[in-house]
Design an enzyme around this catalytic site. Structure first.
Site, PDB file in Angstrom:
ATOM      1  N   GLY A 122      63.944  66.384   0.786  1.00 35.52           N
ATOM      2  CA  GLY A 122      63.348  67.568   0.572  1.00 35.52           C
ATOM      3  C   GLY A 122      62.127  67.272  -0.007  1.00 35.52           C
ATOM      4  CE  LYS A 133      78.598  59.866  -0.309  1.00 39.77           C
ATOM      5  NZ  LYS A 133      77.114  60.022   0.197  1.00 39.77           N
ATOM      6  N   GLY A 162      78.156  65.299  -6.200  1.00 41.67           N
ATOM      7  CA  GLY A 162      79.381  64.181  -6.420  1.00 41.67           C
ATOM      8  C   GLY A 162      79.147  62.836  -6.248  1.00 41.67           C
ATOM      9  CG  ASN A 177      73.018  58.578   1.082  1.00 42.22           C
ATOM     10  OD1 ASN A 177      73.712  59.543   1.010  1.00 42.22           O
ATOM     11  ND2 ASN A 177      71.817  58.493   0.395  1.00 42.22           N
ATOM     12  NE  ARG A 203     101.693  37.645 -15.080  1.00 42.72           N
ATOM     13  CZ  ARG A 203     102.872  37.306 -14.532  1.00 42.72           C
ATOM     14  NH1 ARG A 203     103.490  35.970 -14.817  1.00 42.72           N
ATOM     15  NH2 ARG A 203     103.977  38.049 -14.275  1.00 42.72           N
ATOM     16  NE  ARG A 229      73.465  57.340   5.361  1.00 44.36           N
ATOM     17  CZ  ARG A 229      72.507  57.722   4.799  1.00 44.36           C
ATOM     18  NH1 ARG A 229      71.438  57.016   4.416  1.00 44.36           N
ATOM     19  NH2 ARG A 229      72.498  59.204   4.302  1.00 44.36           N
TER      20      ARG A 229
HETATM   21  C1  UD1 Z   1      69.674  67.435   0.514  1.00 43.61           C
HETATM   22  C2  UD1 Z   1      68.841  68.346   0.179  1.00 43.61           C
HETATM   23  C3  UD1 Z   1      67.304  67.623  -0.022  1.00 43.61           C
HETATM   24  C4  UD1 Z   1      67.399  66.904  -1.224  1.00 43.61           C
HETATM   25  C5  UD1 Z   1      68.647  66.034  -1.150  1.00 43.61           C
HETATM   26  C6  UD1 Z   1      68.874  64.943  -2.064  1.00 43.61           C
HETATM   27  C7  UD1 Z   1      69.508  70.473   1.488  1.00 43.61           C
HETATM   28  C8  UD1 Z   1      69.338  71.188   2.756  1.00 43.61           C
HETATM   29  N1  UD1 Z   1      68.806  69.260   1.402  1.00 43.61           N
HETATM   30  O1  UD1 Z   1      69.470  66.686   1.562  1.00 43.61           O
HETATM   31  O2  UD1 Z   1      66.368  68.803  -0.112  1.00 43.61           O
HETATM   32  O3  UD1 Z   1      66.318  65.993  -1.029  1.00 43.61           O
HETATM   33  O4  UD1 Z   1      69.733  66.555  -0.803  1.00 43.61           O
HETATM   34  O5  UD1 Z   1      69.739  63.968  -1.983  1.00 43.61           O
HETATM   35  O6  UD1 Z   1      70.277  70.718   0.404  1.00 43.61           O
HETATM   36  N2  UD1 Z   1      77.464  68.451   1.143  1.00 43.61           N
HETATM   37  C9  UD1 Z   1      78.660  69.198   1.177  1.00 43.61           C
HETATM   38  N3  UD1 Z   1      78.669  69.957   2.291  1.00 43.61           N
HETATM   39  C10 UD1 Z   1      77.861  70.084   3.233  1.00 43.61           C
HETATM   40  C11 UD1 Z   1      76.986  69.321   3.028  1.00 43.61           C
HETATM   41  C12 UD1 Z   1      76.520  68.456   1.930  1.00 43.61           C
HETATM   42  O7  UD1 Z   1      79.537  69.196  -0.022  1.00 43.61           O
HETATM   43  O8  UD1 Z   1      78.100  70.874   4.164  1.00 43.61           O
HETATM   44  C13 UD1 Z   1      77.303  67.649  -0.224  1.00 43.61           C
HETATM   45  C14 UD1 Z   1      77.372  66.016   0.317  1.00 43.61           C
HETATM   46  O9  UD1 Z   1      78.548  65.575   0.124  1.00 43.61           O
HETATM   47  C15 UD1 Z   1      76.272  65.511  -0.768  1.00 43.61           C
HETATM   48  C16 UD1 Z   1      75.369  66.510  -0.953  1.00 43.61           C
HETATM   49  O10 UD1 Z   1      76.043  67.778  -0.654  1.00 43.61           O
HETATM   50  O11 UD1 Z   1      76.990  65.076  -2.173  1.00 43.61           O
HETATM   51  C17 UD1 Z   1      74.024  66.435  -0.280  1.00 43.61           C
HETATM   52  O12 UD1 Z   1      74.376  66.533   1.066  1.00 43.61           O
HETATM   53  P1  UD1 Z   1      73.499  65.610   1.941  1.00 43.61           P
HETATM   54  O13 UD1 Z   1      73.857  65.655   3.457  1.00 43.61           O
HETATM   55  O14 UD1 Z   1      73.419  64.184   1.421  1.00 43.61           O
HETATM   56  O15 UD1 Z   1      72.037  66.159   1.710  1.00 43.61           O
HETATM   57  P2  UD1 Z   1      70.680  65.807   2.287  1.00 43.61           P
HETATM   58  O16 UD1 Z   1      70.484  66.535   3.916  1.00 43.61           O
HETATM   59  O17 UD1 Z   1      70.190  64.534   1.962  1.00 43.61           O
HETATM   60 CA    CA Z   2      72.342  62.235   0.674  1.00 46.47          CA
END
Ligand code: UD1
Ligand code: CA
Length: 505
Positions: A162, A40, A124, A250, A355, A33
């Site tokens: 969550g 990001k 991160g 995001n 500069r 996004r």
């Molecule tokens: C996750 C949580 C959710 C919480 C939310 C808070 C889970 C299943 N859900 O949701 O309960 O409310 O964060 O923001 O954990 N990432 C990886 N590898 C992956 C997937 C994610 O490194 O395979 C990292 C992403 O880069 C990000 C973070 O983990 O920094 C969260 O991932 P994201 O997909 O945003 O989690 P949500 O589904 O939003």
């Molecule tokens: Ca997220």
């Protein structure tokens, strides 16, 4: 690696006793996004990538290991990590395919080996989370001897997050993702921040037992809560005082929103330390800037990239300083500067452009519409108006007249100019480098100086003035100028040397 070793009261090192064995920062996601070619987590706020803020807060816990899980854009993130981040060493774990937060943590543990002690997990792309808040989470985790402690937040709109499901005792029973939640669960406003403290062994075991039978078909880290509870272990929760600390980025709207919040935090920190900030809304200060007490920042000021401002300075309005050092008592008004040093009590602006390599001595002055590059300006020297000085060494007590230009470039090479102590350069002078004006020498206004001046010499390098009496009445009879000249008693037309009238100009 630091082991937990329980919180032994006899421990001589508070840090070792309270440090987690590892902090894992998840940063493998695609960040779709953002609609960006830049990963990001490398988008900056307050002058540092998002992931720097996350790693920096994590490092504040003095963990045995600081781990980043990288996936999308990992080469670029790795390149950034290899540069001067100012962070302690970071262990990189690679998650090639983003199969969920649980899978990401499993990749981290695969990279570090078994972790005996507390493991903290953060994201991160969550830049505002403070070390102090992580420490509260950690302390609560230890105090309650929990297997898992979740950092939660109460928010007005929990859509997408969550939800924290608590049992009758208030213990955390589970975390249900928005996609998997029923209507009653969706009404819960306590959300999972995604930040946790785990018992390392419980975590490692639970990760081998994750299902992917959920709406996203992913391995959810959140399922560790259910597994631990099922094994009869305690799961606790800490509610963040300020939910903004748990917010992630995001898209670019959230990037700007969180940048604003972080800037407010930074500005307030300086205000509390004795800096006057007249308009916090238009004053932007990078995280790594230092400012001395009793300095004043006027509206529209941006202090960037490690700029150091002394005390009693006035900066702004509408001034940007990047990688600059400003000594005590200096004033910079409506100006742009990068890589410059501005000496004590020096005065810059309005509308100056400094500069890299501009080095202004104490009590010196660079004034309106003056550009300075790779130039030392000695104590008390002045370049007050409409000048360009580049590749130049200006001594002390020099006055450089309005409109002076150092011609430092012949189209292929740059050359230096030296202007000695207490010398005087008349207005509208061109100093054609390489050239040297000796100490105490004078340059006549309007000169084009190509040869060196010895100390104390006067250099005059311009056409001698010739006056032609009666030129106007001869050339422009009946003009307003001719009438004004006649009224002032000027000579009549026809004076020799005036030449015949011409009308071709
Ligand atoms: C996750 C949580 C959710 C919480 C939310 C808070 C889970 C299943 N859900 O949701 O309960 O409310 O964060 O923001 O954990 N990432 C990886 N590898 C992956 C997937 C994610 O490194 O395979 C990292 C992403 O880069 C990000 C973070 O983990 O920094 C969260 O991932 P994201 O997909 O945003 O989690 P949500 O589904 O939003
Ligand atoms: Ca997220």
């Amino acid at each position: 690696m630091t082991s937990l070793g329980a919180t032994s009261a006899s421990s001589s090192s508070a840090t070792a006793a309270t440090s987690p064995a590892a902090v894992i920062v998840l940063a493998a996601g695609a960040g779709t996004r953002m609609k960006s070619r830049l990963p990001k987590v490398l988008h900056p706020i307050a002058g540092r990538p998002l992931v720097w803020h996350a790693l920096s807060s994590a490092a504040g816990l003095a963990p045995g290991r600081l781990v980043a899980v990288l996936g999308h854009g990992r080469d670029e993130v790795q390149t950034w990590l290899d540069g001067p981040t100012g962070l302690p060493p970071v262990t990189v774990a690679v998650q090639d395919e983003q199969r969920g937060t649980g899978h990401a943590v499993a990749c981290a543990l695969a990279a570090t080996g078994a972790v005996d002690g507390t493991v903290v997990v953060t994201y991160g792309d969550v830049p505002l989370l403070r070390s102090e808040t992580l420490q509260v989470l950690l302390d609560e985790h230890r105090r309650t001897d929990s297997a898992v402690t979740v950092l939660s937040a109460i928010v007005s709109d929990p859509t997408g997050y969550g939800r924290i499901v608590r049992d009758a005792d208030g213990q955390v029973a589970g975390i249900v993702e928005h996609k998997d939640a029923d209507d009653a669960q969706r009404a819960i406003t306590e959300i999972n921040s995604g930040v946790y403290a785990f018992d390392g062994r419980v975590l490692a075991d639970a990760l081998t037992r994750l299902s992917d039978s959920n709406a996203a078909g992913e391995q959810y880290l959140t399922e560790v809560v259910e597994i631990a509870r099922g094994d009869g272990r305690r799961v606790g929760g800490v509610v963040a005082d300020d939910p903004v600390e748990t917010e992630g980025v995001n898209d670019r709207v959230q990037l700007a929103d969180l940048a604003r919040v972080l800037n407010d935090r930074i500005v307030r920190g300086h205000q509390r330390a004795g800096v006057t900030v007249q308009d916090p809304a238009t004053t932007w200060i990078h995280a790594d800037v230092t400012i001395g007490a009793d300095s004043v920042l006027l509206p529209g000021t941006s202090l960037e990239a490690g700029t150091v401002v002394g005390s009693g300075c006035t900066i702004g309005p509408d001034t940007t300083l990047v990688e600059c050092t400003v000594d005590d008592g200096a004033t910079v008004v409506r100006s742009q500067a990068q890589g410059a040093r501005i000496g004590a009590r020096a005065s810059v602006g309005p509308f100056s452009y400094l500069r890299p390599g501009a080095d202004l001595g104490p009590d010196s002055k660079v004034g309106a519409f003056v550009e300075v590059k790779k130039t030392t300006i000695g104590e008390g020297s002045k370049v007050p108006h409409l000048s360009y000085v580049g590749d130049t060494s200006i001594g002390a007590g020099v006055n450089v007249g309005a409109g002076t230009i150092t011609a430092n470039y012949d189209g292929a090479h740059k050359f230096g100019t030296v202007i000695g102590d207490h010398s005087f350069v008349g207005s509208n002078t061109t100093l054609i480098a390489p050239v040297r004006v000796g100490d105490g020498a004078y340059v006549a206004a309007g000169s084009a100086i190509t040869g060196d001046l010895a100390p104390g010499e006067l250099g005059v390098a311009r056409g001698r003035q010739r006056n032609i009496p009666g030129w106007v009445p001869a050339r422009k009879p009946d003009s307003a100028a001719a009438r004004a000249a006649a009224a002032a008693g000027g000579p009549e037309s026809g004076v020799s040397g005036a030449g015949p009238a011409e009308d071709n100009h």
